[in-house]
Design a protein around this motif. Structure first.
Motif, PDB file in Angstrom:
ATOM      1  N   ILE A  20       0.826  -1.201   0.000  1.00 12.77           N
ATOM      2  CA  ILE A  20       0.000   0.000   0.000  1.00 12.77           C
ATOM      3  C   ILE A  20       0.870   1.264   0.000  1.00 12.77           C
ATOM      4  N   PHE A  21       2.029   1.189   0.637  1.00 15.83           N
ATOM      5  CA  PHE A  21       2.966   2.318   0.598  1.00 15.83           C
ATOM      6  C   PHE A  21       3.479   2.537  -0.820  1.00 15.83           C
ATOM      7  N   SER A  22       3.810   1.462  -1.512  1.00 18.36           N
ATOM      8  CA  SER A  22       4.414   1.559  -2.831  1.00 18.36           C
ATOM      9  C   SER A  22       3.432   2.033  -3.888  1.00 18.36           C
ATOM     10  N   THR A  23       2.155   1.830  -3.662  1.00 14.44           N
ATOM     11  CA  THR A  23       1.157   2.225  -4.655  1.00 14.44           C
ATOM     12  C   THR A  23       0.382   3.452  -4.179  1.00 14.44           C
ATOM     13  N   LEU A  24      -0.507   3.240  -3.222  1.00 10.32           N
ATOM     14  CA  LEU A  24      -1.332   4.353  -2.755  1.00 10.32           C
ATOM     15  C   LEU A  24      -0.513   5.387  -2.007  1.00 10.32           C
ATOM     16  N   GLY A  25       0.407   4.936  -1.153  1.00  7.97           N
ATOM     17  CA  GLY A  25       1.169   5.873  -0.338  1.00  7.97           C
ATOM     18  C   GLY A  25       2.013   6.827  -1.152  1.00  7.97           C
ATOM     19  N   SER A  36       3.258   2.106 -11.792  1.00  7.03           N
ATOM     20  CA  SER A  36       3.338   2.043 -10.329  1.00  7.03           C
ATOM     21  C   SER A  36       3.640   0.638  -9.839  1.00  7.03           C
ATOM     22  N   MET A  37       3.217  -0.373 -10.576  1.00  2.00           N
ATOM     23  CA  MET A  37       3.476  -1.750 -10.191  1.00  2.00           C
ATOM     24  C   MET A  37       4.929  -2.141 -10.431  1.00  2.00           C
ATOM     25  N   LEU A  38       5.587  -1.474 -11.373  1.00  4.93           N
ATOM     26  CA  LEU A  38       6.965  -1.823 -11.703  1.00  4.93           C
ATOM     27  C   LEU A  38       7.893  -1.652 -10.512  1.00  4.93           C
ATOM     28  N   TYR A  39       7.672  -0.603  -9.719  1.00  7.39           N
ATOM     29  CA  TYR A  39       8.546  -0.353  -8.576  1.00  7.39           C
ATOM     30  C   TYR A  39       8.482  -1.514  -7.586  1.00  7.39           C
ATOM     31  N   VAL A  40       7.268  -1.935  -7.275  1.00  2.02           N
ATOM     32  CA  VAL A  40       7.101  -3.041  -6.323  1.00  2.02           C
ATOM     33  C   VAL A  40       7.721  -4.317  -6.877  1.00  2.02           C
ATOM     34  N   TYR A  41       7.414  -4.606  -8.122  1.00  2.00           N
ATOM     35  CA  TYR A  41       7.912  -5.834  -8.742  1.00  2.00           C
ATOM     36  C   TYR A  41       9.434  -5.848  -8.796  1.00  2.00           C
ATOM     37  N   GLY A  43      17.651   1.959  -9.445  1.00  2.00           N
ATOM     38  CA  GLY A  43      18.259   3.118 -10.076  1.00  2.00           C
ATOM     39  C   GLY A  43      18.569   2.869 -11.545  1.00  2.00           C
ATOM     40  N   ALA A  44      19.064   1.666 -11.856  1.00  2.00           N
ATOM     41  CA  ALA A  44      19.403   1.339 -13.245  1.00  2.00           C
ATOM     42  C   ALA A  44      18.148   1.266 -14.114  1.00  2.00           C
ATOM     43  N   THR A  45      17.108   0.622 -13.599  1.00  2.00           N
ATOM     44  CA  THR A  45      15.866   0.527 -14.373  1.00  2.00           C
ATOM     45  C   THR A  45      15.187   1.891 -14.485  1.00  2.00           C
ATOM     46  N   SER A  46      15.309   2.687 -13.440  1.00  2.00           N
ATOM     47  CA  SER A  46      14.769   4.040 -13.515  1.00  2.00           C
ATOM     48  C   SER A  46      15.522   4.853 -14.565  1.00  2.00           C
TER      49      SER A  46
END
Length: 457
Positions: A133-138, A348-353, A368-371
Protein backbone atom coordinates in the motif's frame (compact mmCIF):
# COMPACT_ATOMS: atom_id res chain seq x y z
CA UNK A 1 -7.57 15.29 -31.39
CA UNK A 2 -5.12 17.83 -32.76
CA UNK A 3 -1.55 16.76 -33.36
CA UNK A 4 1.13 19.51 -33.32
CA UNK A 5 2.60 20.23 -36.71
CA UNK A 6 5.99 21.05 -35.31
CA UNK A 7 7.83 20.79 -32.00
CA UNK A 8 7.38 24.53 -31.48
CA UNK A 9 3.63 24.07 -31.00
CA UNK A 10 4.05 21.80 -28.01
CA UNK A 11 4.03 23.58 -24.60
CA UNK A 12 6.94 22.95 -22.29
CA UNK A 13 6.69 19.94 -20.03
CA UNK A 14 8.25 20.42 -16.63
CA UNK A 15 8.42 18.26 -13.53
CA UNK A 16 8.51 19.13 -9.88
CA UNK A 17 8.52 15.70 -8.23
CA UNK A 18 9.28 12.07 -8.89
CA UNK A 19 11.06 12.70 -12.17
CA UNK A 20 7.70 12.61 -13.98
CA UNK A 21 6.60 15.14 -16.56
CA UNK A 22 3.59 17.26 -15.72
CA UNK A 23 1.83 19.03 -18.64
CA UNK A 24 0.68 22.56 -17.98
CA UNK A 25 0.22 25.94 -19.64
CA UNK A 26 3.26 27.42 -21.39
CA UNK A 27 3.02 30.82 -19.67
CA UNK A 28 6.14 30.09 -17.58
CA UNK A 29 8.13 29.28 -20.69
CA UNK A 30 6.74 32.27 -22.57
CA UNK A 31 7.72 34.62 -19.74
CA UNK A 32 11.27 33.32 -19.68
CA UNK A 33 11.47 33.49 -23.48
CA UNK A 34 10.55 37.17 -23.36
CA UNK A 35 12.98 37.85 -20.51
CA UNK A 36 15.95 36.06 -22.07
CA UNK A 37 14.99 36.57 -25.73
CA UNK A 38 14.72 32.85 -26.51
CA UNK A 39 13.14 33.42 -29.91
CA UNK A 40 14.08 33.36 -33.58
CA UNK A 41 17.59 31.93 -33.94
CA UNK A 42 17.70 31.12 -30.19
CA UNK A 43 14.36 29.31 -30.00
CA UNK A 44 16.20 25.97 -29.77
CA UNK A 45 17.24 26.83 -26.21
CA UNK A 46 13.75 26.48 -24.75
CA UNK A 47 13.23 22.76 -25.54
CA UNK A 48 16.89 22.11 -24.71
CA UNK A 49 16.16 23.25 -21.15
CA UNK A 50 13.68 20.41 -20.70
CA UNK A 51 16.02 17.92 -22.35
CA UNK A 52 18.87 18.86 -20.03
CA UNK A 53 16.59 18.50 -17.04
CA UNK A 54 16.00 14.90 -18.08
CA UNK A 55 19.72 14.44 -18.60
CA UNK A 56 20.04 15.35 -14.92
CA UNK A 57 17.30 12.88 -14.10
CA UNK A 58 19.17 10.27 -16.11
CA UNK A 59 22.41 10.92 -14.23
CA UNK A 60 20.59 10.90 -10.89
CA UNK A 61 18.94 7.58 -11.73
CA UNK A 62 22.34 6.11 -12.50
CA UNK A 63 24.20 7.26 -9.38
CA UNK A 64 21.46 7.31 -6.72
CA UNK A 65 21.23 3.55 -6.41
CA UNK A 66 24.97 3.06 -6.09
CA UNK A 67 25.33 5.86 -3.55
CA UNK A 68 22.45 4.56 -1.49
CA UNK A 69 23.72 0.98 -1.52
CA UNK A 70 27.14 2.20 -0.38
CA UNK A 71 26.40 5.03 2.07
CA UNK A 72 22.93 4.18 3.32
CA UNK A 73 19.34 4.94 2.35
CA UNK A 74 18.66 7.68 4.89
CA UNK A 75 21.84 9.69 4.30
CA UNK A 76 21.42 9.81 0.53
CA UNK A 77 17.67 10.49 0.82
CA UNK A 78 18.13 13.68 2.81
CA UNK A 79 21.24 14.75 0.90
CA UNK A 80 19.41 14.59 -2.43
CA UNK A 81 16.36 16.31 -0.94
CA UNK A 82 18.64 19.13 0.11
CA UNK A 83 20.12 19.28 -3.40
CA UNK A 84 16.69 19.46 -5.01
CA UNK A 85 15.30 22.10 -2.66
CA UNK A 86 18.47 24.19 -2.52
CA UNK A 87 19.12 24.36 -6.25
CA UNK A 88 15.42 24.90 -7.02
CA UNK A 89 15.56 27.94 -4.76
CA UNK A 90 18.70 29.20 -6.52
CA UNK A 91 16.86 28.97 -9.85
CA UNK A 92 14.60 31.80 -8.71
CA UNK A 93 17.61 34.14 -8.85
CA UNK A 94 18.76 33.03 -12.31
CA UNK A 95 20.10 35.93 -14.34
CA UNK A 96 20.54 34.05 -17.60
CA UNK A 97 19.28 31.07 -19.51
CA UNK A 98 22.61 29.31 -19.03
CA UNK A 99 22.45 29.70 -15.24
CA UNK A 100 18.84 28.51 -15.10
CA UNK A 101 19.57 25.45 -17.26
CA UNK A 102 22.63 24.32 -15.30
CA UNK A 103 20.71 24.61 -12.03
CA UNK A 104 17.76 22.79 -13.60
CA UNK A 105 20.02 19.88 -14.55
CA UNK A 106 21.23 19.58 -10.93
CA UNK A 107 17.63 19.76 -9.68
CA UNK A 108 16.80 16.82 -11.95
CA UNK A 109 19.65 14.81 -10.44
CA UNK A 110 18.45 15.40 -6.89
CA UNK A 111 14.80 14.99 -7.69
CA UNK A 112 14.83 11.47 -9.08
CA UNK A 113 17.44 10.36 -6.56
CA UNK A 114 15.36 11.15 -3.48
CA UNK A 115 12.26 9.69 -5.15
CA UNK A 116 13.93 6.34 -5.80
CA UNK A 117 15.75 6.20 -2.44
CA UNK A 118 12.59 7.10 -0.50
CA UNK A 119 10.76 4.31 -2.27
CA UNK A 120 13.45 1.77 -1.46
CA UNK A 121 13.76 2.90 2.17
CA UNK A 122 10.02 2.63 2.76
CA UNK A 123 9.89 -0.75 1.06
CA UNK A 124 12.67 -2.18 3.23
CA UNK A 125 11.36 -0.75 6.51
CA UNK A 126 7.68 -1.62 6.20
CA UNK A 127 6.14 -5.05 6.56
CA UNK A 128 4.79 -7.00 3.62
CA UNK A 129 1.15 -5.90 3.84
CA UNK A 130 1.99 -2.23 4.44
CA UNK A 131 4.78 -2.28 1.86
CA UNK A 132 2.39 -2.76 -1.03
CA UNK A 133 0.00 0.00 0.00
CA UNK A 134 2.97 2.32 0.60
CA UNK A 135 4.41 1.56 -2.83
CA UNK A 136 1.16 2.23 -4.65
CA UNK A 137 -1.33 4.35 -2.75
CA UNK A 138 1.17 5.87 -0.34
CA UNK A 139 3.68 7.12 -2.90
CA UNK A 140 1.70 7.38 -6.11
CA UNK A 141 -1.61 8.81 -4.90
CA UNK A 142 0.17 11.67 -3.18
CA UNK A 143 2.06 12.27 -6.43
CA UNK A 144 -1.29 12.39 -8.26
CA UNK A 145 -2.66 14.87 -5.71
CA UNK A 146 0.35 17.11 -6.29
CA UNK A 147 -0.17 16.63 -10.02
CA UNK A 148 -3.79 17.81 -9.64
CA UNK A 149 -2.76 20.85 -7.62
CA UNK A 150 -0.16 21.92 -10.18
CA UNK A 151 -2.57 23.42 -12.75
CA UNK A 152 -4.29 25.24 -9.89
CA UNK A 153 -0.99 26.81 -8.82
CA UNK A 154 -0.12 27.63 -12.43
CA UNK A 155 -3.52 29.21 -13.04
CA UNK A 156 -3.26 31.66 -10.14
CA UNK A 157 0.52 32.25 -10.15
CA UNK A 158 1.55 33.46 -13.60
CA UNK A 159 5.00 34.80 -12.68
CA UNK A 160 7.48 31.97 -13.16
CA UNK A 161 9.72 33.00 -10.27
CA UNK A 162 6.84 33.06 -7.79
CA UNK A 163 5.51 29.78 -9.14
CA UNK A 164 8.93 28.20 -8.70
CA UNK A 165 9.11 29.55 -5.14
CA UNK A 166 5.68 28.07 -4.35
CA UNK A 167 6.85 24.69 -5.65
CA UNK A 168 10.13 24.84 -3.68
CA UNK A 169 8.98 25.87 -0.20
CA UNK A 170 7.32 22.50 0.67
CA UNK A 171 10.75 20.89 0.57
CA UNK A 172 11.64 22.67 3.82
CA UNK A 173 8.87 20.80 5.62
CA UNK A 174 10.85 17.58 5.19
CA UNK A 175 13.67 18.67 7.52
CA UNK A 176 12.01 17.37 10.76
CA UNK A 177 11.67 13.94 9.12
CA UNK A 178 15.39 13.35 9.76
CA UNK A 179 14.55 12.62 13.41
CA UNK A 180 11.58 10.42 12.52
CA UNK A 181 12.66 8.23 9.59
CA UNK A 182 15.12 5.45 10.55
CA UNK A 183 17.81 3.85 8.45
CA UNK A 184 16.89 0.62 6.70
CA UNK A 185 17.58 -2.35 9.03
CA UNK A 186 18.05 -4.55 5.97
CA UNK A 187 20.81 -2.30 4.67
CA UNK A 188 22.46 -2.13 8.11
CA UNK A 189 22.44 -5.94 8.31
CA UNK A 190 23.97 -6.20 4.83
CA UNK A 191 26.79 -3.97 6.11
CA UNK A 192 27.32 -5.99 9.26
CA UNK A 193 25.99 -3.23 11.54
CA UNK A 194 23.83 -5.61 13.54
CA UNK A 195 23.57 -3.55 16.74
CA UNK A 196 22.18 -0.53 14.92
CA UNK A 197 19.68 -2.70 13.07
CA UNK A 198 18.66 -4.40 16.31
CA UNK A 199 18.09 -1.03 18.02
CA UNK A 200 15.77 0.11 15.18
CA UNK A 201 13.79 -3.13 15.25
CA UNK A 202 13.52 -3.05 19.05
CA UNK A 203 12.17 0.50 18.86
CA UNK A 204 9.67 -0.48 16.17
CA UNK A 205 8.49 -3.40 18.28
CA UNK A 206 7.98 -1.10 21.24
CA UNK A 207 5.97 1.38 19.16
CA UNK A 208 3.80 -1.41 17.77
CA UNK A 209 3.28 -2.91 21.22
CA UNK A 210 4.91 -6.20 20.22
CA UNK A 211 7.14 -7.97 22.75
CA UNK A 212 10.61 -8.18 21.23
CA UNK A 213 12.62 -11.38 21.79
CA UNK A 214 15.83 -11.17 23.76
CA UNK A 215 17.86 -12.33 20.72
CA UNK A 216 16.99 -10.96 17.30
CA UNK A 217 19.94 -12.28 15.33
CA UNK A 218 22.15 -15.30 15.46
CA UNK A 219 25.31 -13.20 15.28
CA UNK A 220 27.67 -16.14 14.96
CA UNK A 221 25.76 -17.59 12.03
CA UNK A 222 25.42 -14.21 10.37
CA UNK A 223 29.13 -13.57 10.66
CA UNK A 224 29.71 -16.72 8.64
CA UNK A 225 27.92 -15.06 5.73
CA UNK A 226 29.66 -11.75 6.39
CA UNK A 227 31.99 -11.79 3.35
CA UNK A 228 29.06 -11.95 0.92
CA UNK A 229 26.75 -9.65 2.79
CA UNK A 230 29.30 -6.87 3.32
CA UNK A 231 30.92 -6.81 -0.08
CA UNK A 232 30.60 -3.56 -1.98
CA UNK A 233 28.32 -4.09 -4.94
CA UNK A 234 29.03 -2.61 -8.36
CA UNK A 235 26.84 -2.20 -11.40
CA UNK A 236 28.28 -5.33 -13.04
CA UNK A 237 26.74 -7.40 -10.24
CA UNK A 238 23.42 -6.92 -12.00
CA UNK A 239 24.85 -9.11 -14.79
CA UNK A 240 26.95 -11.56 -12.76
CA UNK A 241 25.09 -14.70 -13.94
CA UNK A 242 22.94 -15.56 -16.93
CA UNK A 243 19.79 -15.60 -14.82
CA UNK A 244 20.50 -12.24 -13.16
CA UNK A 245 21.56 -10.66 -16.47
CA UNK A 246 18.35 -11.86 -18.14
CA UNK A 247 16.19 -10.42 -15.36
CA UNK A 248 18.09 -7.12 -15.57
CA UNK A 249 17.85 -6.80 -19.35
CA UNK A 250 14.15 -7.67 -19.38
CA UNK A 251 13.52 -5.21 -16.54
CA UNK A 252 15.35 -2.45 -18.41
CA UNK A 253 13.22 -3.05 -21.51
CA UNK A 254 10.05 -3.16 -19.43
CA UNK A 255 10.77 0.17 -17.78
CA UNK A 256 11.91 1.78 -21.04
CA UNK A 257 8.83 0.94 -23.11
CA UNK A 258 6.39 1.59 -20.28
CA UNK A 259 8.00 5.01 -19.85
CA UNK A 260 7.64 5.75 -23.56
CA UNK A 261 3.92 4.99 -23.31
CA UNK A 262 3.35 6.96 -20.11
CA UNK A 263 5.28 10.07 -21.08
CA UNK A 264 4.11 9.94 -24.69
CA UNK A 265 0.49 10.09 -23.59
CA UNK A 266 1.33 12.77 -21.02
CA UNK A 267 3.00 14.87 -23.71
CA UNK A 268 -0.13 14.72 -25.84
CA UNK A 269 -2.24 16.29 -23.08
CA UNK A 270 -1.68 19.95 -24.10
CA UNK A 271 -2.83 19.07 -27.62
CA UNK A 272 -6.30 17.91 -26.62
CA UNK A 273 -9.29 20.08 -27.47
CA UNK A 274 -10.43 22.33 -24.65
CA UNK A 275 -8.81 24.20 -21.78
CA UNK A 276 -5.19 23.20 -21.10
CA UNK A 277 -5.60 23.56 -17.31
CA UNK A 278 -8.63 21.28 -17.28
CA UNK A 279 -6.89 18.75 -19.52
CA UNK A 280 -3.93 18.69 -17.14
CA UNK A 281 -6.29 18.18 -14.22
CA UNK A 282 -8.09 15.31 -15.96
CA UNK A 283 -4.77 13.70 -16.83
CA UNK A 284 -3.94 13.75 -13.11
CA UNK A 285 -7.35 12.55 -11.94
CA UNK A 286 -7.21 9.38 -14.06
CA UNK A 287 -4.05 8.33 -12.23
CA UNK A 288 -5.80 7.93 -8.86
CA UNK A 289 -8.07 5.02 -9.91
CA UNK A 290 -5.06 3.57 -11.76
CA UNK A 291 -3.06 3.49 -8.53
CA UNK A 292 -5.99 1.99 -6.62
CA UNK A 293 -6.30 -0.80 -9.19
CA UNK A 294 -2.54 -1.36 -9.07
CA UNK A 295 -2.72 -1.73 -5.29
CA UNK A 296 -5.60 -4.23 -5.49
CA UNK A 297 -3.79 -6.28 -8.13
CA UNK A 298 -0.53 -6.33 -6.19
CA UNK A 299 -2.36 -7.29 -3.03
CA UNK A 300 -4.26 -10.28 -4.41
CA UNK A 301 -2.86 -11.48 -7.73
CA UNK A 302 0.44 -12.72 -9.21
CA UNK A 303 2.74 -9.97 -10.40
CA UNK A 304 3.49 -11.22 -13.90
CA UNK A 305 -0.09 -11.79 -14.99
CA UNK A 306 -1.37 -8.57 -13.41
CA UNK A 307 1.34 -6.45 -14.98
CA UNK A 308 1.03 -8.13 -18.35
CA UNK A 309 -2.76 -7.78 -18.36
CA UNK A 310 -2.74 -4.10 -17.49
CA UNK A 311 -0.12 -3.44 -20.20
CA UNK A 312 -2.28 -5.27 -22.72
CA UNK A 313 -5.21 -3.06 -21.72
CA UNK A 314 -3.26 0.19 -22.04
CA UNK A 315 -1.54 -0.74 -25.29
CA UNK A 316 -4.63 -2.26 -26.90
CA UNK A 317 -6.78 0.80 -26.18
CA UNK A 318 -4.13 3.13 -27.61
CA UNK A 319 -3.99 1.01 -30.77
CA UNK A 320 -7.77 1.29 -31.07
CA UNK A 321 -7.60 5.11 -31.36
CA UNK A 322 -6.75 4.87 -35.06
CA UNK A 323 -10.21 3.42 -35.73
CA UNK A 324 -12.04 6.40 -34.19
CA UNK A 325 -13.35 8.99 -36.72
CA UNK A 326 -11.67 12.38 -36.56
CA UNK A 327 -14.88 14.13 -35.46
CA UNK A 328 -15.27 12.01 -32.32
CA UNK A 329 -12.92 14.09 -30.18
CA UNK A 330 -14.47 13.13 -26.85
CA UNK A 331 -14.20 9.42 -27.68
CA UNK A 332 -10.55 9.85 -28.69
CA UNK A 333 -9.77 11.65 -25.45
CA UNK A 334 -11.60 8.94 -23.51
CA UNK A 335 -9.49 6.23 -25.15
CA UNK A 336 -6.29 8.15 -24.45
CA UNK A 337 -7.34 8.49 -20.80
CA UNK A 338 -8.12 4.77 -20.61
CA UNK A 339 -4.78 3.97 -22.19
CA UNK A 340 -3.02 6.19 -19.69
CA UNK A 341 -4.99 4.50 -16.93
CA UNK A 342 -3.52 1.12 -17.88
CA UNK A 343 0.02 2.32 -18.45
CA UNK A 344 0.01 4.40 -15.25
CA UNK A 345 -1.12 1.38 -13.23
CA UNK A 346 1.66 -0.68 -14.80
CA UNK A 347 4.21 2.04 -14.04
CA UNK A 348 3.34 2.04 -10.33
CA UNK A 349 3.48 -1.75 -10.19
CA UNK A 350 6.97 -1.82 -11.70
CA UNK A 351 8.55 -0.35 -8.58
CA UNK A 352 7.10 -3.04 -6.32
CA UNK A 353 7.91 -5.83 -8.74
CA UNK A 354 11.47 -4.64 -9.29
CA UNK A 355 12.15 -4.38 -5.57
CA UNK A 356 10.97 -7.95 -5.01
CA UNK A 357 13.29 -9.40 -7.68
CA UNK A 358 16.67 -8.18 -6.38
CA UNK A 359 18.55 -8.82 -3.11
CA UNK A 360 19.27 -6.11 -0.55
CA UNK A 361 22.90 -5.70 -1.63
CA UNK A 362 21.96 -4.34 -5.08
CA UNK A 363 18.26 -3.55 -4.70
CA UNK A 364 18.63 0.22 -4.79
CA UNK A 365 21.18 -0.05 -7.58
CA UNK A 366 18.78 -2.18 -9.63
CA UNK A 367 15.91 0.27 -9.17
CA UNK A 368 18.26 3.12 -10.08
CA UNK A 369 19.40 1.34 -13.24
CA UNK A 370 15.87 0.53 -14.37
CA UNK A 371 14.77 4.04 -13.51
CA UNK A 372 17.60 5.26 -15.74
CA UNK A 373 16.13 3.19 -18.58
CA UNK A 374 12.81 4.85 -17.82
CA UNK A 375 14.42 8.28 -18.20
CA UNK A 376 15.75 7.30 -21.61
CA UNK A 377 12.18 6.46 -22.53
CA UNK A 378 11.00 9.86 -21.29
CA UNK A 379 13.67 11.61 -23.38
CA UNK A 380 12.57 9.77 -26.53
CA UNK A 381 8.83 10.08 -25.86
CA UNK A 382 8.51 13.61 -27.36
CA UNK A 383 9.80 12.30 -30.67
CA UNK A 384 6.98 9.76 -30.75
CA UNK A 385 4.52 12.64 -30.40
CA UNK A 386 6.25 14.65 -33.10
CA UNK A 387 5.71 11.80 -35.56
CA UNK A 388 2.11 12.97 -35.61
CA UNK A 389 3.21 15.71 -38.01
CA UNK A 390 3.48 12.97 -40.65
CA UNK A 391 0.59 10.75 -39.58
CA UNK A 392 -1.67 11.64 -36.66
CA UNK A 393 -2.15 7.98 -35.74
CA UNK A 394 1.49 6.93 -36.02
CA UNK A 395 2.45 7.89 -32.41
CA UNK A 396 -0.41 5.83 -31.01
CA UNK A 397 0.33 2.86 -33.26
CA UNK A 398 3.95 2.81 -32.11
CA UNK A 399 3.23 3.37 -28.41
CA UNK A 400 0.39 0.85 -28.40
CA UNK A 401 2.41 -1.80 -30.24
CA UNK A 402 5.43 -1.42 -27.96
CA UNK A 403 3.24 -1.56 -24.86
CA UNK A 404 1.55 -4.77 -25.99
CA UNK A 405 4.95 -6.25 -26.91
CA UNK A 406 6.41 -5.53 -23.48
CA UNK A 407 3.29 -7.03 -21.93
CA UNK A 408 4.15 -10.31 -23.63
CA UNK A 409 7.78 -10.09 -22.49
CA UNK A 410 6.64 -9.64 -18.88
CA UNK A 411 5.21 -13.16 -18.85
CA UNK A 412 8.76 -14.57 -18.95
CA UNK A 413 9.93 -12.83 -15.78
CA UNK A 414 9.95 -14.74 -12.46
CA UNK A 415 6.93 -14.58 -10.15
CA UNK A 416 7.61 -12.87 -6.84
CA UNK A 417 4.11 -12.87 -5.37
CA UNK A 418 4.06 -14.39 -1.88
CA UNK A 419 7.86 -14.66 -1.63
CA UNK A 420 10.01 -12.83 0.95
CA UNK A 421 12.44 -10.19 -0.25
CA UNK A 422 15.68 -11.90 -1.31
CA UNK A 423 18.69 -11.14 0.89
CA UNK A 424 21.36 -12.70 -1.34
CA UNK A 425 21.96 -13.48 -5.00
CA UNK A 426 21.36 -17.17 -4.34
CA UNK A 427 17.81 -16.39 -3.22
CA UNK A 428 16.88 -14.61 -6.46
CA UNK A 429 14.11 -16.31 -8.39
CA UNK A 430 14.78 -17.95 -11.74
CA UNK A 431 13.61 -16.55 -15.07
CA UNK A 432 10.73 -18.65 -16.33
CA UNK A 433 12.57 -19.90 -19.42
CA UNK A 434 15.42 -21.19 -17.18
CA UNK A 435 13.18 -23.19 -14.88
CA UNK A 436 13.10 -26.95 -14.82
CA UNK A 437 11.67 -29.65 -12.65
CA UNK A 438 14.45 -29.34 -10.07
CA UNK A 439 14.48 -27.07 -7.09
CA UNK A 440 15.78 -23.60 -7.87
CA UNK A 441 19.13 -22.46 -6.59
CA UNK A 442 17.40 -19.90 -4.40
CA UNK A 443 15.33 -22.57 -2.72
CA UNK A 444 18.30 -24.88 -2.32
CA UNK A 445 20.38 -22.20 -0.64
CA UNK A 446 17.63 -20.71 1.47
CA UNK A 447 18.29 -23.26 4.19
CA UNK A 448 21.88 -22.09 4.39
CA UNK A 449 20.95 -18.43 4.74
CA UNK A 450 21.07 -16.93 8.23
CA UNK A 451 17.76 -16.81 10.03
CA UNK A 452 16.66 -13.26 10.81
CA UNK A 453 13.71 -12.56 13.06
CA UNK A 454 12.26 -9.28 11.83
CA UNK A 455 9.63 -7.59 13.92
CA UNK A 456 6.88 -5.87 11.87
CA UNK A 457 7.59 -2.17 11.53
Amino acid sequence: MRIPRSPRETPEILSRQGGKMLPWESSWRAARERQWNLVCEDDWKAPLTTSLFFVGVLIGSFISGQLSDRFGRKNILFLTMAVQTGFSFLQIFSTSWEMFTVLFLIVGMGQISNYVVAFILGTEILGKSVRIIFSTLGVCVFFAIGYMLLPLFAYFIRDWRMLLLALTVPGLFCIPLWWIIPESPRWLISQGRYKEAEAIIQKAAKINGIPAPAVLFDIAQMQDSKPEQQQKAILLDLFRTRNIATITIMSLLLWFFTSVGYFGLSLSTPNWHGNAYINCFLSAVIEIPAYVIAWLLLRSFPRRYSLSGILFLGGGVVLFIQLVPADYNILSIGLVMLGKFGITAAFSMLYVYNVELYPTLVRNMAVGATSMASRLGSILAPYFVYLGAYDRFLPYILMGSLTVLIGILTLFLPESYGNPLPESFEQMLQVKCFRNGHQSSGARNSKKSPTILVTPL
